[in-house]
Scaffold this motif. Structure first.
Motif, mmCIF file in Angstrom:
data_model
loop_
_atom_site.group_PDB
_atom_site.id
_atom_site.type_symbol
_atom_site.label_atom_id
_atom_site.label_comp_id
_atom_site.label_asym_id
_atom_site.label_seq_id
_atom_site.Cartn_x
_atom_site.Cartn_y
_atom_site.Cartn_z
ATOM 1 N N SER A 47 0.786 -1.073 0.040
ATOM 2 C CA SER A 47 0.030 0.037 -0.057
ATOM 3 C C SER A 47 0.829 1.405 -0.164
ATOM 4 O O SER A 47 0.339 2.364 -0.295
ATOM 5 N N VAL A 48 1.840 1.228 0.179
ATOM 6 C CA VAL A 48 2.786 2.469 0.458
ATOM 7 C C VAL A 48 3.806 2.582 -0.990
ATOM 8 O O VAL A 48 4.098 1.913 -1.523
ATOM 9 N N ARG A 49 3.874 3.943 -1.500
ATOM 10 C CA ARG A 49 4.504 4.362 -2.396
ATOM 11 C C ARG A 49 5.879 4.769 -2.042
ATOM 12 O O ARG A 49 6.191 5.703 -1.535
ATOM 13 N N PHE A 50 6.938 3.835 -2.243
ATOM 14 C CA PHE A 50 8.415 3.844 -1.546
ATOM 15 C C PHE A 50 9.227 4.738 -2.920
ATOM 16 O O PHE A 50 9.118 4.711 -3.778
ATOM 17 N N LEU A 79 9.349 15.319 -2.187
ATOM 18 C CA LEU A 79 9.106 14.092 -2.356
ATOM 19 C C LEU A 79 7.820 13.477 -1.849
ATOM 20 O O LEU A 79 7.082 12.757 -2.310
ATOM 21 N N ARG A 80 7.210 14.146 -0.817
ATOM 22 C CA ARG A 80 6.128 13.827 0.011
ATOM 23 C C ARG A 80 4.731 13.921 -1.221
ATOM 24 O O ARG A 80 3.842 13.293 -0.809
ATOM 25 N N THR A 81 4.892 14.736 -1.795
ATOM 26 C CA THR A 81 3.864 15.072 -2.673
ATOM 27 C C THR A 81 3.625 13.920 -3.716
ATOM 28 O O THR A 81 2.326 13.652 -4.220
ATOM 29 N N HIS A 82 4.639 12.876 -3.819
ATOM 30 C CA HIS A 82 4.306 11.614 -4.453
ATOM 31 C C HIS A 82 4.646 10.350 -4.001
ATOM 32 O O HIS A 82 4.211 9.390 -4.520
ATOM 33 N N PHE A 83 5.238 10.555 -2.843
ATOM 34 C CA PHE A 83 5.673 9.233 -2.215
ATOM 35 C C PHE A 83 5.191 9.328 -0.762
ATOM 36 O O PHE A 83 5.177 10.206 -0.100
ATOM 37 N N ASP A 84 5.019 8.040 -0.206
ATOM 38 C CA ASP A 84 4.751 8.139 1.420
ATOM 39 C C ASP A 84 5.577 7.200 2.001
ATOM 40 O O ASP A 84 5.343 6.597 3.468
#
Length: 176
Positions: A47-50, A79-84
């Motif tokens: 579920s996480v976008r690394f 980076l936070r705008t595209h990855f979590d």
């Protein structure tokens, strides 16, 4: 985009590559740790976008001065705008600040890297960062291709695994 070189020139999606590295590390590490860290990693991979993250201009072999936390924060905000989720390569030279900053900025998962698993200081920093931000630190990745390049040997890596498992039992441990 989002892929790494694979066998016979094909491409392997980064998520699958990351899952394979983590799974291999968990298998190599054995089953002495509780199932919860493995389950946390599996859930995050689903579920996480690394993204693999190293601060701009940082070289782990340069023995440079510490990276400033405000520089890390600037990168992480972008980076936070595209990855979590983050995968890092080191906790030395100020990079141990990444986990608490990631938590503060709303990242959901971090795999903290330890560039030199023979360094007592870097292991201390990684373990302390994992303890300080347990809600986001899923795993410690000990070393990065160091066996292949001869920066350390299997016995040294095994000692680092044992130390992390002893001092941070709720954290998954892997290598790459």
């Amino acid at each position: 985009r989002g892929a790494a070189p694979g066998a016979a020139g094909g491409r392997v999606p980064i998520g699958i590559l990351a899952a394979g590295i983590v799974a291999l590390g968990l298998l190599v590490a054995g089953s002495a740790s509780p199932a919860e860290p493995v389950e946390r990693v599996q859930q995050a991979l689903a579920s996480v976008r690394f993204v693999a993250y190293t601060p701009r201009g940082f070289d782990p072999e340069a023995r440079a001065s510490a990276v400033r936390s405000d520089a890390i924060r600037t990168d992480l905000v972008l980076l936070r705008t595209h990855f979590d989720g983050l995968v890092t390569y080191s906790c030395a030279n100020g990079l141990d600040a990444i986990a608490p900053l990631a938590r503060e900025l709303g990242y959901r998962a971090v795999v903290l890297g330890v560039w030199d698993p023979t360094s007592d200081r870097e292991l201390e920093l990684a373990i302390a960062a994992a303890r300080a931000a347990p809600e986001v630190v899923l795993a410690l990745a000990l070393g990065n291709e160091g066996l292949f390049f001869g920066r350390y040997d299997a016995a040294q890596l095994a000692r680092a695994f044992a130390r992390v498992r002893s001092e941070a039992p709720g954290v998954a441990v892997t290598t790459s």
